[in-house]
Design a protein around this motif. Structure first.
Motif, PDB file in Angstrom:
ATOM      1  N   THR A 278     -44.905 -68.492 -65.655  1.00 16.96           N
ATOM      2  CA  THR A 278     -44.034 -69.224 -64.729  1.00 16.96           C
ATOM      3  C   THR A 278     -44.836 -70.213 -63.890  1.00 16.96           C
ATOM      4  O   THR A 278     -44.421 -71.365 -63.697  1.00 16.96           O
ATOM      5  CB  THR A 278     -43.293 -68.234 -63.802  1.00 16.96           C
ATOM      6  N   LYS A 279     -45.988 -69.786 -63.393  1.00 15.96           N
ATOM      7  CA  LYS A 279     -46.838 -70.655 -62.580  1.00 15.96           C
ATOM      8  C   LYS A 279     -47.372 -71.825 -63.392  1.00 15.96           C
ATOM      9  O   LYS A 279     -47.432 -72.968 -62.907  1.00 15.96           O
ATOM     10  CB  LYS A 279     -47.999 -69.846 -61.988  1.00 15.96           C
ATOM     11  N   THR A 280     -47.747 -71.571 -64.643  1.00 17.99           N
ATOM     12  CA  THR A 280     -48.245 -72.631 -65.518  1.00 17.99           C
ATOM     13  C   THR A 280     -47.172 -73.676 -65.756  1.00 17.99           C
ATOM     14  O   THR A 280     -47.418 -74.886 -65.628  1.00 17.99           O
ATOM     15  CB  THR A 280     -48.703 -72.046 -66.869  1.00 17.99           C
ATOM     16  N   VAL A 281     -45.978 -73.222 -66.117  1.00 23.35           N
ATOM     17  CA  VAL A 281     -44.883 -74.146 -66.398  1.00 23.35           C
ATOM     18  C   VAL A 281     -44.547 -74.968 -65.156  1.00 23.35           C
ATOM     19  O   VAL A 281     -44.338 -76.190 -65.233  1.00 23.35           O
ATOM     20  CB  VAL A 281     -43.645 -73.379 -66.898  1.00 23.35           C
ATOM     21  N   GLN A 285     -44.768 -79.036 -65.001  1.00 29.65           N
ATOM     22  CA  GLN A 285     -43.562 -79.833 -64.772  1.00 29.65           C
ATOM     23  C   GLN A 285     -43.647 -80.637 -63.482  1.00 29.65           C
ATOM     24  O   GLN A 285     -43.206 -81.795 -63.433  1.00 29.65           O
ATOM     25  CB  GLN A 285     -42.328 -78.920 -64.775  1.00 29.65           C
ATOM     26  N   GLU A 286     -44.238 -80.062 -62.440  1.00 24.92           N
ATOM     27  CA  GLU A 286     -44.427 -80.819 -61.200  1.00 24.92           C
ATOM     28  C   GLU A 286     -45.452 -81.931 -61.399  1.00 24.92           C
ATOM     29  O   GLU A 286     -45.282 -83.043 -60.891  1.00 24.92           O
ATOM     30  CB  GLU A 286     -44.858 -79.885 -60.069  1.00 24.92           C
ATOM     31  N   GLY A 287     -46.519 -81.645 -62.121  1.00 26.32           N
ATOM     32  CA  GLY A 287     -47.522 -82.664 -62.413  1.00 26.32           C
ATOM     33  C   GLY A 287     -46.957 -83.776 -63.266  1.00 26.32           C
ATOM     34  O   GLY A 287     -47.335 -84.950 -63.114  1.00 26.32           O
ATOM     35  N   ARG A 288     -46.069 -83.427 -64.163  1.00 30.66           N
ATOM     36  CA  ARG A 288     -45.439 -84.429 -65.034  1.00 30.66           C
ATOM     37  C   ARG A 288     -44.615 -85.420 -64.219  1.00 30.66           C
ATOM     38  O   ARG A 288     -44.668 -86.640 -64.441  1.00 30.66           O
ATOM     39  CB  ARG A 288     -44.557 -83.697 -66.054  1.00 30.66           C
ATOM     40  N   LYS A 289     -43.864 -84.908 -63.242  1.00 28.52           N
ATOM     41  CA  LYS A 289     -43.071 -85.783 -62.376  1.00 28.52           C
ATOM     42  C   LYS A 289     -43.983 -86.673 -61.526  1.00 28.52           C
ATOM     43  O   LYS A 289     -43.722 -87.870 -61.357  1.00 28.52           O
ATOM     44  CB  LYS A 289     -42.161 -84.940 -61.475  1.00 28.52           C
ATOM     45  N   TRP A 303     -44.532 -92.944 -72.068  1.00 28.98           N
ATOM     46  CA  TRP A 303     -43.306 -92.414 -72.677  1.00 28.98           C
ATOM     47  C   TRP A 303     -42.935 -91.121 -71.964  1.00 28.98           C
ATOM     48  O   TRP A 303     -43.805 -90.274 -71.730  1.00 28.98           O
ATOM     49  CB  TRP A 303     -43.521 -92.152 -74.171  1.00 28.98           C
ATOM     50  N   PRO A 304     -41.661 -90.943 -71.597  1.00 19.69           N
ATOM     51  CA  PRO A 304     -41.236 -89.683 -70.987  1.00 19.69           C
ATOM     52  C   PRO A 304     -41.642 -88.514 -71.880  1.00 19.69           C
ATOM     53  O   PRO A 304     -41.504 -88.573 -73.103  1.00 19.69           O
ATOM     54  CB  PRO A 304     -39.713 -89.826 -70.903  1.00 19.69           C
ATOM     55  N   SER A 305     -42.149 -87.465 -71.265  1.00 22.69           N
ATOM     56  CA  SER A 305     -42.716 -86.358 -72.033  1.00 22.69           C
ATOM     57  C   SER A 305     -42.033 -85.038 -71.713  1.00 22.69           C
ATOM     58  O   SER A 305     -41.629 -84.791 -70.579  1.00 22.69           O
ATOM     59  CB  SER A 305     -44.211 -86.228 -71.727  1.00 22.69           C
ATOM     60  N   GLN A 306     -41.946 -84.193 -72.729  1.00 20.37           N
ATOM     61  CA  GLN A 306     -41.483 -82.820 -72.558  1.00 20.37           C
ATOM     62  C   GLN A 306     -42.630 -81.831 -72.769  1.00 20.37           C
ATOM     63  O   GLN A 306     -42.425 -80.625 -72.754  1.00 20.37           O
ATOM     64  CB  GLN A 306     -40.350 -82.520 -73.542  1.00 20.37           C
ATOM     65  N   GLY A 307     -43.836 -82.360 -72.951  1.00 26.82           N
ATOM     66  CA  GLY A 307     -45.005 -81.520 -73.148  1.00 26.82           C
ATOM     67  C   GLY A 307     -45.862 -81.441 -71.906  1.00 26.82           C
ATOM     68  O   GLY A 307     -45.428 -81.796 -70.802  1.00 26.82           O
ATOM     69  N   ASN A 308     -47.108 -81.014 -72.060  1.00 25.48           N
ATOM     70  CA  ASN A 308     -48.037 -80.967 -70.928  1.00 25.48           C
ATOM     71  C   ASN A 308     -49.023 -82.127 -71.001  1.00 25.48           C
ATOM     72  O   ASN A 308     -50.192 -82.007 -70.655  1.00 25.48           O
ATOM     73  CB  ASN A 308     -48.782 -79.624 -70.872  1.00 25.48           C
ATOM     74  N   THR A 347     -53.668 -85.435 -70.714  1.00 27.20           N
ATOM     75  CA  THR A 347     -53.167 -84.107 -70.396  1.00 27.20           C
ATOM     76  C   THR A 347     -52.839 -83.997 -68.912  1.00 27.20           C
ATOM     77  O   THR A 347     -53.545 -84.557 -68.066  1.00 27.20           O
ATOM     78  CB  THR A 347     -54.218 -83.043 -70.753  1.00 27.20           C
ATOM     79  N   ILE A 348     -51.783 -83.288 -68.594  1.00 26.28           N
ATOM     80  CA  ILE A 348     -51.434 -83.020 -67.199  1.00 26.28           C
ATOM     81  C   ILE A 348     -52.340 -81.900 -66.696  1.00 26.28           C
ATOM     82  O   ILE A 348     -52.441 -80.837 -67.322  1.00 26.28           O
ATOM     83  CB  ILE A 348     -49.955 -82.606 -67.087  1.00 26.28           C
ATOM     84  N   GLY A 349     -53.009 -82.151 -65.581  1.00 26.43           N
ATOM     85  CA  GLY A 349     -53.944 -81.171 -65.044  1.00 26.43           C
ATOM     86  C   GLY A 349     -53.438 -80.527 -63.766  1.00 26.43           C
ATOM     87  O   GLY A 349     -52.237 -80.520 -63.479  1.00 26.43           O
ATOM     88  N   THR A 350     -54.359 -79.975 -62.992  1.00 22.39           N
ATOM     89  CA  THR A 350     -54.017 -79.501 -61.657  1.00 22.39           C
ATOM     90  C   THR A 350     -53.687 -80.706 -60.789  1.00 22.39           C
ATOM     91  O   THR A 350     -53.971 -81.858 -61.153  1.00 22.39           O
ATOM     92  CB  THR A 350     -55.191 -78.744 -61.043  1.00 22.39           C
ATOM     93  N   GLN A 351     -53.122 -80.478 -59.625  1.00 24.95           N
ATOM     94  CA  GLN A 351     -52.823 -81.608 -58.747  1.00 24.95           C
ATOM     95  C   GLN A 351     -54.095 -82.350 -58.379  1.00 24.95           C
ATOM     96  O   GLN A 351     -54.105 -83.580 -58.284  1.00 24.95           O
ATOM     97  CB  GLN A 351     -52.090 -81.123 -57.486  1.00 24.95           C
ATOM     98  N   GLU A 352     -55.184 -81.619 -58.183  1.00 25.57           N
ATOM     99  CA  GLU A 352     -56.467 -82.263 -57.886  1.00 25.57           C
ATOM    100  C   GLU A 352     -56.888 -83.191 -59.022  1.00 25.57           C
ATOM    101  O   GLU A 352     -57.306 -84.331 -58.784  1.00 25.57           O
ATOM    102  CB  GLU A 352     -57.547 -81.193 -57.677  1.00 25.57           C
ATOM    103  N   ALA A 353     -56.764 -82.716 -60.252  1.00 22.78           N
ATOM    104  CA  ALA A 353     -57.144 -83.528 -61.412  1.00 22.78           C
ATOM    105  C   ALA A 353     -56.202 -84.720 -61.568  1.00 22.78           C
ATOM    106  O   ALA A 353     -56.648 -85.839 -61.874  1.00 22.78           O
ATOM    107  CB  ALA A 353     -57.125 -82.670 -62.669  1.00 22.78           C
ATOM    108  N   ASN A 354     -54.923 -84.499 -61.356  1.00 26.48           N
ATOM    109  CA  ASN A 354     -53.952 -85.588 -61.482  1.00 26.48           C
ATOM    110  C   ASN A 354     -54.219 -86.687 -60.453  1.00 26.48           C
ATOM    111  O   ASN A 354     -54.144 -87.883 -60.756  1.00 26.48           O
ATOM    112  CB  ASN A 354     -52.528 -85.048 -61.308  1.00 26.48           C
ATOM    113  N   GLU A 355     -54.531 -86.285 -59.218  1.00 23.01           N
ATOM    114  CA  GLU A 355     -54.827 -87.280 -58.180  1.00 23.01           C
ATOM    115  C   GLU A 355     -56.124 -88.009 -58.478  1.00 23.01           C
ATOM    116  O   GLU A 355     -56.233 -89.212 -58.206  1.00 23.01           O
ATOM    117  CB  GLU A 355     -54.890 -86.578 -56.816  1.00 23.01           C
TER     118      GLU A 355
END
Length: 363
Positions: A278-281, A285-289, A303-308, A347-355
């Motif tokens: 649950t935490k991973t998903v 999903q939050e990182g994707r947004k 491209w809009p994604s349904q993956g990670n 790849t979508i990472g942690t919030q730290e990685a995404n930032e």
């Protein structure tokens, strides 16, 4: 008559491009490196999986389970009893399941259909068995599946059709209405390999896994992996499910003692850790947004994604783009090899990685 060793080589195994996995991070020399190139779990692995693996590691001097029955029983529970134990088959990664399916169904000269851009092993592995490869490309620029093209491409030699949802590397998915129509029209003597290894991350209202089609008796083999949602990429373990008729047929080539005891125990531990899933998903999903919003602000085509992960059309040539990000400590992956020339997968990472990624892109 030739007396060279090459004279007995199979013609369909002549050297060609081989699948190359994502690279590991280079020596960082103290610099933080964010690996956003291999679609790995941003949170690592389940603590329960680690605990189970370490406990099992004390007994690696003895052979593991002769069969995969205990893991299959755990999967029955994970699927809420919707499938029975005879409908699952486990292997050393989703890739090995693909290999096993091709071994079971393909003879030299048979045809395999897939749709680029897609996971390269569909083509590479099918070549090992002498299959004729039929590529019905995804429709550009949407990267939607060309259902009519696939149906029109079927011949009496077609044995396997690969479908992927969500698709790697595009992140696109196949809506339920499209799949319903497809399965109503496909011949009954063709196996549909439905690769759904990223299914946990999909949240589209009309997304559907292979489960209802297997339960309805269609010739579907749905492939899953413990590498993404469960964070067990290093343990190389995956599984598939199908009708009992298909699964029991494939099981005839399932080797005894195939799965390492550490992989079996880690996978069972991971299945028992629903809070980690649950935490991973939620993280993905939050990182994707977040990333979609930031890409839009920066004017980066994605491209809009349904993956990670996302596939993007970078503002620079792909290798120049990836090299510049690497200089800033961000590893991403060019995907020309997957049939998407000029595109890059992130790849979508942690919030730290995404930032960190967005900061690097801004620079």
């Amino acid at each position: 008559m030739s007396n060279t060793i090459e004279s007995i080589f199979k013609s369909h195994l002549k050297p060609k491009k081989v699948y190359q996995g994502g690279k590991n991070p280079p020596a960082s020399h103290g610099k933080k490196i964010y690996k956003l190139s291999s679609n790995e779990n941003p949170l690592g692995q389940s603590p329960k999986a680690t605990e189970a693996l370490l406990k099992a590691a004390k007994n690696i001097a003895v052979y593991p389970d002769q069969t995969d029955i205990r893991l299959r029983e755990a999967l029955v529970k994970d699927f809420g009893g919707q499938l029975n134990v005879d409908q699952f088959i486990c292997g050393n990664s989703g890739s090995e399941i693909i290999d096993m399916l091709l071994r079971a169904f393909i003879n030299e000269g048979d045809e395999v259909i897939y749709s680029n851009p897609c996971f390269l092993p569909y083509a590479v592995f099918s070549r090992w068995y002498g299959a004729k490869q039929v590529d019905i490309p995804l429709l550009y620029p949407s990267y939607d599946l060309d259902i009519e093209g696939i149906l029109n491409g079927i011949t009496e030699k077609t044995k396997i059709i690969f479908l992927t949802s969500p698709n790697n590397p595009t992140g696109t998915y196949i809506p339920k209405s499209v799949l319903d129509d497809f399965f109503n029209r496909i011949p009954k003597n063709i196996v549909v390999v439905f690769d759904e290894v990223y299914r946990h991350f999909a949240d589209a209202k009309d997304y559907v896994s292979g489960l209802p089609y297997v339960k309805a008796g269609h010739n579907v083999v749905a492939i899953n992996s413990f590498s993404k949602t469960y964070g067990l990429a290093g343990q190389r373990i995956g599984y598939c499910y199908a009708t009992a008729t298909i699964a029991n047929y494939i099981r005839q080539i399932h080797k005894p003692f195939l799965l390492p005891i550490t992989s079996i125990e880690a996978a069972i531990g991971a299945l028992n850790d629903t809070s980690f899933v649950t935490k991973t998903v939620k993280t993905v999903q939050e990182g994707r947004k977040y990333l979609a919003n930031e890409f839009a602000k920066l004017g980066i085509k994605y491209w809009p994604s349904q993956g990670n992960f996302f596939i993007v059309d970078p503002p620079l040539p792909e290798f120049e783009f990836t090299d510049m990000l690497m200089e800033k400590g961000i590893m991403v992956r060019p995907v020309s090899q997957f049939g998407a020339p000029g595109k890059v997968r992130i790849t979508i990472g942690t919030q730290e990685a995404n930032e960190a990624l967005i900061k690097a892109l801004k620079k």
